[in-house]
Design a protein around this motif. Sequence first.
Motif, PDB file in Angstrom:
ATOM      1  N   ALA A   7      34.927  40.828  44.776  1.00 18.30           N
ATOM      2  CA  ALA A   7      35.621  41.078  43.512  1.00 18.30           C
ATOM      3  C   ALA A   7      37.094  40.726  43.624  1.00 18.30           C
ATOM      4  CB  ALA A   7      35.448  42.543  43.108  1.00 18.30           C
ATOM      5  N   TRP A   8      37.720  41.131  44.737  1.00 18.47           N
ATOM      6  CA  TRP A   8      39.142  40.809  44.923  1.00 18.47           C
ATOM      7  C   TRP A   8      39.348  39.293  45.019  1.00 18.47           C
ATOM      8  CZ3 TRP A   8      41.334  38.227  49.077  1.00 18.47           C
ATOM      9  CH2 TRP A   8      42.734  38.174  49.075  1.00 18.47           C
ATOM     10  N   ALA A   9      38.482  38.598  45.757  1.00 22.39           N
ATOM     11  CA  ALA A   9      38.626  37.150  45.906  1.00 22.39           C
ATOM     12  C   ALA A   9      38.488  36.434  44.555  1.00 22.39           C
ATOM     13  CB  ALA A   9      37.586  36.620  46.898  1.00 22.39           C
ATOM     14  N   ARG A  32      43.154  40.362  39.227  1.00 20.96           N
ATOM     15  CA  ARG A  32      43.333  39.345  38.184  1.00 20.96           C
ATOM     16  C   ARG A  32      44.554  39.596  37.324  1.00 20.96           C
ATOM     17  NH1 ARG A  32      44.648  36.497  34.832  1.00 20.96           N
ATOM     18  NH2 ARG A  32      43.438  35.200  33.378  1.00 20.96           N
ATOM     19  N   TYR A  33      44.812  40.837  36.932  1.00 18.96           N
ATOM     20  CA  TYR A  33      45.828  41.101  35.911  1.00 18.96           C
ATOM     21  C   TYR A  33      47.068  41.813  36.438  1.00 18.96           C
ATOM     22  CZ  TYR A  33      41.892  39.987  32.874  1.00 18.96           C
ATOM     23  OH  TYR A  33      40.840  39.358  32.276  1.00 18.96           O
ATOM     24  N   ALA A  34      47.042  42.332  37.674  1.00 16.53           N
ATOM     25  CA  ALA A  34      48.198  43.031  38.218  1.00 16.53           C
ATOM     26  C   ALA A  34      48.881  42.151  39.261  1.00 16.53           C
ATOM     27  CB  ALA A  34      47.774  44.375  38.818  1.00 16.53           C
ATOM     28  N   ARG A  35      49.931  42.682  39.859  1.00 12.98           N
ATOM     29  CA  ARG A  35      50.648  41.934  40.887  1.00 12.98           C
ATOM     30  C   ARG A  35      49.795  41.842  42.156  1.00 12.98           C
ATOM     31  NH1 ARG A  35      56.873  44.248  40.436  1.00 12.98           N
ATOM     32  NH2 ARG A  35      57.248  43.526  38.297  1.00 12.98           N
ATOM     33  N   PRO A  36      50.042  40.821  42.985  1.00 13.41           N
ATOM     34  CA  PRO A  36      49.210  40.640  44.182  1.00 13.41           C
ATOM     35  C   PRO A  36      49.189  41.850  45.109  1.00 13.41           C
ATOM     36  CG  PRO A  36      50.495  38.656  43.751  1.00 13.41           C
ATOM     37  CD  PRO A  36      50.976  39.691  42.787  1.00 13.41           C
ATOM     38  N   VAL A  38      47.299  26.845  35.419  1.00 13.66           N
ATOM     39  CA  VAL A  38      47.117  26.245  34.087  1.00 13.66           C
ATOM     40  C   VAL A  38      48.331  26.535  33.200  1.00 13.66           C
ATOM     41  CG1 VAL A  38      45.724  26.330  31.987  1.00 13.66           C
ATOM     42  CG2 VAL A  38      44.601  26.303  34.218  1.00 13.66           C
ATOM     43  N   ASP A  39      48.837  27.767  33.267  1.00 17.96           N
ATOM     44  CA  ASP A  39      50.020  28.105  32.466  1.00 17.96           C
ATOM     45  C   ASP A  39      51.229  27.272  32.887  1.00 17.96           C
ATOM     46  OD1 ASP A  39      48.552  29.962  31.077  1.00 17.96           O
ATOM     47  OD2 ASP A  39      49.196  31.665  32.283  1.00 17.96           O
ATOM     48  N   ALA A  45      41.024  33.750  40.013  1.00 19.67           N
ATOM     49  CA  ALA A  45      41.216  33.617  38.563  1.00 19.67           C
ATOM     50  C   ALA A  45      42.694  33.738  38.199  1.00 19.67           C
ATOM     51  CB  ALA A  45      40.398  34.681  37.836  1.00 19.67           C
ATOM     52  N   ARG A  46      43.409  34.673  38.859  1.00 26.31           N
ATOM     53  CA  ARG A  46      44.836  34.823  38.576  1.00 26.31           C
ATOM     54  C   ARG A  46      45.602  33.565  38.986  1.00 26.31           C
ATOM     55  NH1 ARG A  46      48.589  36.233  41.966  1.00 26.31           N
ATOM     56  NH2 ARG A  46      47.070  37.086  43.439  1.00 26.31           N
ATOM     57  N   THR A  47      45.276  33.005  40.157  1.00 25.80           N
ATOM     58  CA  THR A  47      45.948  31.789  40.615  1.00 25.80           C
ATOM     59  C   THR A  47      45.667  30.622  39.681  1.00 25.80           C
ATOM     60  OG1 THR A  47      45.775  32.557  42.899  1.00 25.80           O
ATOM     61  CG2 THR A  47      46.221  30.218  42.557  1.00 25.80           C
TER      62      THR A  47
END
Length: 407
Positions: A169-171, A110-114, A183-184, A176-178
């Motif tokens: 968890a990864w999915a 969620r919060y780090a790079r892919p 949204v941003d 969520a990151r995507t």
Amino acid sequence: MEELVRPWRLGPRGRWWFDVLLAGTLFLIIPFYAVQAMLDGGAAQDVSSTDHVVDLVLVIIQLVPLLWRRRHPVIVYAVVASACGLQVLLLDYPLVSQLSFPIAVYSVARYARPRWGLAALAVGVFGSFLGAYDWMSTVDASSGGTQGGINWSTYVSVVLSLATFPVAAWALGALARTRAAYVDSLIERNEQLRREAEQRAELGATQERARIAREMHDVVAHGLSVIVVQADGARYAAEQDPALAPKALETVAQTAREALAEMRQLLGLLRDGDTLTRPQPRLTDIATLVEETRAGGMTLAATLPDPSLAVPEGVALTSFRVVQEALSNVRKHAGPGAAARVTVTADGGSLEIEVTDDGRGAAAEETRDSSGLGLIGMRERITAHDGILETGPAPGGGFRVYAKMPL
């Protein structure tokens, strides 16, 4: 433009307390789990005090770093994964605090790079194989294997069950990151569109002020030139033939009133809530302009189109202003006694305007080009309607202004 509503999100303080509650809840579950294990296993589970210390240390190492999982997801994942690896080496049974591992995987995704999320997923899947092998190597013979052996069909089922946690968890974290990035991007796009709309509004206001400035220049230049000529004529008439002075002064007053009315109209556009109450000059108003110029004492010939000719309002206004500015220039630069001709024709889908005089011509060209906004304003008006403007000395002497605009 309506502002895009931002989705509800926890603030910094809310996120901190959520992580505290998450880690604290997992930590509080452990005593109940330990009591239940003792009741189920009884004396068969010979658990020493040293084992309890090891359990407590591993629990702390696995849970406490979750408090910083948003700000330092990769570091937190490394600490939690290392603690889970130590658990495989030191213990032969699972801990409730192992739930921190999929949480750490989610945080990295969620919060780090892919690429860090994929690395965490790979380690999680590998840990599923390793953990299942370590725990099942102690299964007893009653479960389908031998002491120290592994039932491979059961082993595969356990691996798949364990791998489900890091994969899910990864999915969820990647999703969520995507979604957050999407949204941003929408919010940023909305802000960009809002800024562009404001810039267009400012540009439109600037262009409108420039248009009003040109209108003011045309009104003032034409009105004052007529007033000056008539005032000089009235002064001369007062000395030579006093009977002519009232007519000249009447023309001065009438021109001044018209110029003042137009100035008030233009200044009203700059006030909020004011609207245009007087119609803009039309093509037929050129005839009135010609009569006023003749009344001012200029010898003026005119060839004008049929009054019933319909032309766009913008073209009509531009035509009127071009003739007005050209006649003002004749009064100011052509010299005393100069005669002028105005020709306005509509043919072949275009409107042509020509104003010539027999005055000083080339001798006054430099003065006309540098005297102010007159010729510049003409060119801007004509260009706005995709037309052409030619100004310069006339072939037989004098000065010529020629404009052509499509209809």
